[in-house]
Design an enzyme around this catalytic site. Structure first.
Site, PDB file in Angstrom:
ATOM      1  CB  SER A 163      -0.932  -0.069   1.210  1.00  0.00           C
ATOM      2  OG  SER A 163      -1.956   0.846   1.085  1.00  0.00           O
ATOM      3  CG  ASP A 329      -6.021  -3.570  -3.843  1.00  0.00           C
ATOM      4  OD1 ASP A 329      -6.804  -2.618  -3.649  1.00  0.00           O
ATOM      5  OD2 ASP A 329      -4.804  -3.529  -3.583  1.00  0.00           O
ATOM      6  CG  HIS A 362      -5.680  -2.105  -0.138  1.00  0.00           C
ATOM      7  ND1 HIS A 362      -4.697  -2.085  -1.093  1.00  0.00           N
ATOM      8  CD2 HIS A 362      -5.212  -1.375   0.899  1.00  0.00           C
ATOM      9  CE1 HIS A 362      -3.684  -1.355  -0.652  1.00  0.00           C
ATOM     10  NE2 HIS A 362      -3.967  -0.917   0.553  1.00  0.00           N
TER      11      HIS A 362
END
EC number: 2.3.1.31
Lengths: 393, 200
Positions: A163, A329, A362
């Protein structure tokens, strides 16, 4: 990033770890990308494993948006939960602390011990608040570099992160190409989509609309807890997926058998989001949330290093890459990983890529996943062999 | 390692750059890396196979070969290998041209459809032939093409692609043993293996 994970998969725990602090820039402050200066700067960090004699076995782990330096192990034997990536970091785990020296630092702008908006401004003796300068992913990485320098480490064996941590990984590989052997960006992007910026803006507006925010000056008057909780709720939705939410909550009711016909949390998903929001308020600073989301929104590797061309940006890089995305995601969808892989290939960089089938959105990189574990350990072994890295001294 | 892959491995110069299209779990790449110190990359569409190959320490891109091959610069590789995948390729002409754009040489292997056993099956049973090399029914086969060795040669002529090297072998699908067939290969070989050059 979701709350810490309960399950521990394989390997042992690194055991007790200690949060440490590194301060630099008291005489020569950090000149930020915005042109403003910041100093002195403190970074909170933790290490696990042992640095070898040649200082060649260091792996820097970069945390996601609201994570911290507590990557693995426990602060105290009584701690109910270990660090955020205990699944991956430890003896016998994919990032094997019997072999590697792991460093994880909290980022500039954060609130977990690193210099950020709630730190004292040496000029005024009061917390910076909204007078804290806007920082970028590049600024975070430049501060991390100072920390890495302080260990006498010339080249990192690998930089790993998911991320926003993955953005730092990409930044490291392009900003300091000769100081990184391998880079593992997970579930990340080279720039935020309009959708990602949009969610962050809603989150920021929630904080700023809270009357307690008081233009960032709230450290004595009471924090904008409600705004921050709402911001976290918005963020949390983007970390999950339609499928995972349906699986976890569907339309099930919370502690009731029929609808209340008022604005109580009827549904489990409402109750869950409220819980996550409230829990977050206890550990996070609202101003930090504003600064960190802004840094993520500003990140744009191709503009920064390639005058708009991602291929040109990656022409600066020389490390090996392992890029991983997850099917569900929707915050940083696979096409964004494929775009970076494409640019790496066009530069004849050594890159591996895998899109892992995972229904959990995610957050998948934080959850137990054998595929991800195997990819990481196999890739790191190869990097080790290539660099002829032995175990710790 | 499969016999056809062993033959292909003998063709690869040590230290060269190799792209393996449809590399599965990377057994050829691993062999070439260990034995010939090549710089190898694979492309594999199946997540599990690609994941296993990467976990072996190989450089592999999980994705579709048509899409993935496009991104490489011209002559990025010395060899581009397509082993036992041509039968499943939608547009062989485009793919082979792409292979010879990104690679100096292309290597293609495929099961020879006109092997005598296939011919006999068709002749005597009147049914679509099934063999160890092509072990599927018409309704579940991933193979959308049947390729006789002589037709592949014609195809290369049509493309203007020179055949640099060619060998026909007889081996079962996953066997490690096999032999080279020189007599009437279109009839007696179970697999054809070709090395293609860039042409003019």
């Amino acid at each position: 990033m979701s709350e810490y994970i309960d399950q521990i998969e394989t390997g042992e725990s690194v055991g007790l770890v200690e949060k440490q602090f590194f301060t630099f820039g008291a005489d020569a402050p950090l000149v930020l990308e915005s042109g403003r200066t910041l100093g002195p700067v403190t970074l909170a960090y933790e290490t696990c494993g042992t640095l070898n004699k040649d200082r060649t076995n260091a792996i820097l782990v970069c945390h996601a948006l609201t994570g911290d330096s507590h990557v693995a192990g426990f602060y105290d034997p009584e701690d109910p939960k270990p660090g955020w990536w205990d699944l991956m970091v430890g003896p016998g785990k994919p990032i094997d602390t019997d072999k590697y020296f792991v460093i994880c630092s909290n980022v500039v702008g954060g609130c977990m011990g690193s210099t950020g908006p709630m730190s004292e401004n040496p000029g005024t003796g009061r917390p910076y608040g909204a007078s804290f300068p806007v920082v970028t992913i590049g600024d975070m990485v430049r501060a991390q570099r100072r920390l890495v320098d302080s260990f006498g480490i010339d080249t990192l064996l690998a930089v790993v992160g998911g991320s926003v941590g993955g953005m730092q990984v990409l930044e490291w590989s392009v900003r300091y190409p000769h100081r990184v052997h391998a880079a593992i960006p997970l579930a990340t992007t080279t720039k935020h989509s309009a959708q990602a910026i949009a969610f962050n803006e809603v989150a920021r507006q929630a904080i700023m609309a809270d009357p307690k925010w008081n233009r960032g000056d709230y450290y004595e008057s009471g924090r904008p807890e409600h705004g921050l909780a709402v911001a976290r709720m918005v963020g949390h939705i983007t970390y999950l997926s339609d499928e995972s939410m349906r699986h976890k909550f569907d339309r099930r009711l919370q502690d009731r058998v029929e609808l209340s016909f008022d604005f109580e949390a009827d549904f489990q998903v409402e109750s869950y989001l409220r819980y996550q929001g409230n829990k977050f308020v206890d550990r996070f600073d609202a101003n930090s949330f504003l600064y960190l989301t802004k840094a993520a929104d500003y990140f744009n590797l191709e503009n920064q290093y390639g005058e708009g061309s991602l291929v040109a940006a990656f022409s600066r890089a020389s490390c090996r890459y392992l890029v991983v995305s997850f099917t569900s995601d929707w915050l940083y969808p696979t096409y964004q990983s494929k775009t970076m892989v494409k640019a790496m290939k066009k530069n004849s960089l050594d890159v591996s890529f895998c899109e892992i089938e995972a229904p959990w959105g995610h957050d998948a990189f934080l959850l137990p996943n054998t595929r991800l574990s195997d990819l990481l350990s196999g890739f790191l072994n190869k990097v080790c062999l290539h660099c002829r890295i032995g175990g710790p001294a | 390692m499969r016999f056809d892959l062993q033959v292909i491995a003998t063709w690869i110069e040590p230290g060269s750059r190799v792209l393996d299209l449809g590399c599965r779990t990377g057994s050829l790449l691993a062999h070439l890396t260990e034995q010939k110190s090549i710089l190898g990359t694979g492309i594999e569409i199946d997540e599990e196979a690609a994941g296993q190959a990467i976990a072996k320490g190989l450089s592999v891109i999980h994705g579709d070969i048509y899409e993935e091959i496009e991104d490489y610069p011209d002559n990025a590789f010395d060899y581009v290998i397509l082993s036992q995948a041509l039968m499943q390729v939608l547009d062989p002409e485009t793919l082979i041209r792409e292979m010879l754009r990104v690679g100096r040489l292309g290597v293609v292997s495929f099961p020879n459809f006109t092997h005598y056993k296939n011919r006999l099956q068709m002749l005597f049973t009147g049914r679509a032939p099934m063999s160890k090399e092509l072990p599927y029914e018409w309704y579940n086969t991933p193979n959308i093409r049947v390729i006789p060795i002589i037709d592949f040669r014609r195809f290369c002529r049509h493309l203007g692609v020179p055949i640099v090297k060619e060998v026909a072998i007889s081996t079962h699908h996953h066997d490690e043993l096999g032999k080279v067939i020189t007599f009437l290969p279109n009839l007696f070989a179970t697999f054809g293996i070709f090395m293609l050059g860039q042409g003019k």
